[in-house]
Design an enzyme around this catalytic site. Structure first.
Site, PDB file in Angstrom:
ATOM      1  N   ARG A  84       1.235  -0.920  -0.096  1.00  0.00           N
ATOM      2  CA  ARG A  84       0.251   0.187   0.445  1.00  0.00           C
ATOM      3  C   ARG A  84       0.782   0.872   0.607  1.00  0.00           C
ATOM      4  O   ARG A  84       1.512   1.531   0.911  1.00  0.00           O
ATOM      5  CB  ARG A  84      -0.909  -0.274   0.895  1.00  0.00           C
ATOM      6  N   ASP A 124      -3.781   9.066  -1.305  1.00  0.00           N
ATOM      7  CA  ASP A 124      -4.736   7.984  -0.928  1.00  0.00           C
ATOM      8  C   ASP A 124      -5.684   8.148  -2.626  1.00  0.00           C
ATOM      9  O   ASP A 124      -5.544   9.493  -2.839  1.00  0.00           O
ATOM     10  CB  ASP A 124      -5.453   8.173  -0.003  1.00  0.00           C
ATOM     11  N   GLU A 184     -11.361   5.130  -5.478  1.00  0.00           N
ATOM     12  CA  GLU A 184     -11.400   3.568  -5.932  1.00  0.00           C
ATOM     13  C   GLU A 184     -11.745   3.102  -6.960  1.00  0.00           C
ATOM     14  O   GLU A 184     -11.737   4.527  -7.918  1.00  0.00           O
ATOM     15  CB  GLU A 184     -12.643   2.861  -5.199  1.00  0.00           C
ATOM     16  N   ARG A 202      -0.879  -5.277   5.079  1.00  0.00           N
ATOM     17  CA  ARG A 202      -0.263  -4.840   4.084  1.00  0.00           C
ATOM     18  C   ARG A 202       0.871  -3.989   3.966  1.00  0.00           C
ATOM     19  O   ARG A 202       0.930  -3.138   5.401  1.00  0.00           O
ATOM     20  CB  ARG A 202      -1.313  -4.088   2.916  1.00  0.00           C
TER      21      ARG A 202
END
Length: 166
Positions: free
Chosen positions: A77, A82, A85, A119
């Site tokens: 990650r 960010d 999606e 992750r």
């Protein structure tokens, strides 16, 4: 002689106390062992050492899979960014840019921590270029200030907003 009944509230309470006491003692022993053992502290650091590998899969705009030189596959990650999606606006574009930047290429992974999904949260670079910074500069990611205080990331996001990218 009668067998003890586990349905007896007194016996259940006694067994529960004994089990909790045993767990607490084991946990305390493990903590002592971890803090005093130099090999165990170095092994936890060993897992977070930088490494190089081949980017073999892109999950979304901020998650990729890297096969390390030892053959192990790591789910990474990106630290400090960010992205939307896939089904959100610009999600496909972020995914495509990450794929273009790293898929099939040798990347340098600099781990920061592990997240609650186990992750590896890390900075990733390819040919000396920071992948997170590239996503921010393209306007396809947000700087995750809660976890990252990088001035470079903040500046890249600010420039992308000023130029109305993404």
């Amino acid at each position: 002689m009668t067998r003890p009944s586990f349905r007896s509230p007194e016996l259940r309470a006694l067994l529960l106390c004994a089990a909790l006491g045993a767990c607490a003692a084991l946990d305390a022993g493990c903590k002592d062992e971890r803090s005093s053992s130099p090999s165990s502290s170095s092994s936890s650091k060993r897992r977070l050492r930088p490494f190089s590998g081949k980017a073999v899969r892109i999950s979304d705009g901020d998650t990729l899979h890297v096969r390390g030189s030892e053959g192990r596959r790591h789910k990474i990650r990106l630290h400090g960014v960010d992205t939307p999606e896939r089904r959100q606006p610009f999600g496909k574009e972020a995914h495509t840019l990450l794929r273009t930047l790293v898929e099939g290429k040798t990347v340098r992974v600099t781990p920061v921590t592990r997240d609650r999904y186990r992750r590896l949260v890390a900075r990733v670079s390819v040919s000396g270029r920071d992948v997170g910074e590239e996503l921010l500069a393209a306007g396809l990611a947000w700087h995750y200030r809660r976890y990252d205080k990088s001035e470079r990331y903040a500046a890249a996001e600010k420039r992308a907003r000023a130029e109305r990218r993404g």
